[in-house]
Enzyme design. Sequence first.
Site, short mmCIF file in Angstrom:
data_model
loop_
_atom_site.label_atom_id
_atom_site.label_comp_id
_atom_site.label_asym_id
_atom_site.label_seq_id
_atom_site.Cartn_x
_atom_site.Cartn_y
_atom_site.Cartn_z
N ARG A 72 0.72 -1.10 -0.12
CA ARG A 72 -0.04 -0.06 0.11
C ARG A 72 0.79 1.27 0.02
O ARG A 72 0.11 2.32 -0.43
CB ARG A 72 -0.97 0.04 1.17
CG ARG A 72 -2.03 -1.04 1.04
CD ARG A 72 -3.20 -1.23 1.86
NE ARG A 72 -2.53 -1.92 3.03
CZ ARG A 72 -2.75 -3.05 3.56
NH1 ARG A 72 -2.95 -3.96 2.65
NH2 ARG A 72 -2.16 -3.52 4.69
N GLU A 109 3.60 -10.15 14.72
CA GLU A 109 2.91 -10.92 16.01
C GLU A 109 3.05 -12.19 16.17
O GLU A 109 3.19 -12.79 16.99
CB GLU A 109 1.48 -10.39 16.00
CG GLU A 109 0.60 -10.64 17.26
CD GLU A 109 -0.84 -10.15 17.40
OE1 GLU A 109 -1.55 -10.69 18.30
OE2 GLU A 109 -1.12 -9.57 16.36
#
Length: 197
Positions: A72, A109
């Site tokens: 993005r 994560e």
Amino acid sequence: MFAGENGLQGDPRLKAISEAIRVIPHFPKPGIMFQDITTLLLDHKAFKDTVDIFVDRYRDMDISVVAGVEARGFMFGPSIALAIGAKFIPLRKPKKLPGKVISESYVLEYGTDCLEMHVGAVQPGERALVIDDLVATGGTLSAAIRLLERVGAEVVECACVIGLPEVKGQCRLNGRPLYILVEPRQLTSASVYSDQS
């Protein structure tokens, strides 16, 4: 630093940019409120205002490299680079660039990921801006900074369209300034209605 707290207080463009970002609940997994910038790209004025705010900020900072984080960051980086007279460098996921690359791994994560850049794309001493759509923990942007600094670039700042509220006090990444346009929108009954239309 958030744009609304630094010279753009009350700027109606920031509200329009925020409202142009669609919220998708429970994507890509339960509990995530995904900030979908594809709807921002569909809104010509909000998209242009996003680029213009970044261009106004970086036009006179002597930046020669705009590095966009896959994928993005690629949507905003080239327009900013063209407008300020800089080159655009894509920072890609592994095995996407055809030439010789250098890599920088970072922790997610759950697991790890990696950014790559073509060898020779950035020269020592060049002043760089790193651009992405959203900053959460800062792990990806920190990896981008390390990658650019390994080849001798000076990272002037990182810039994101959206920043999570918990990074509000974190105005720096790896010692580099962080500039954010808007906070994520929360899902409201109005946005539920517009998402279904």
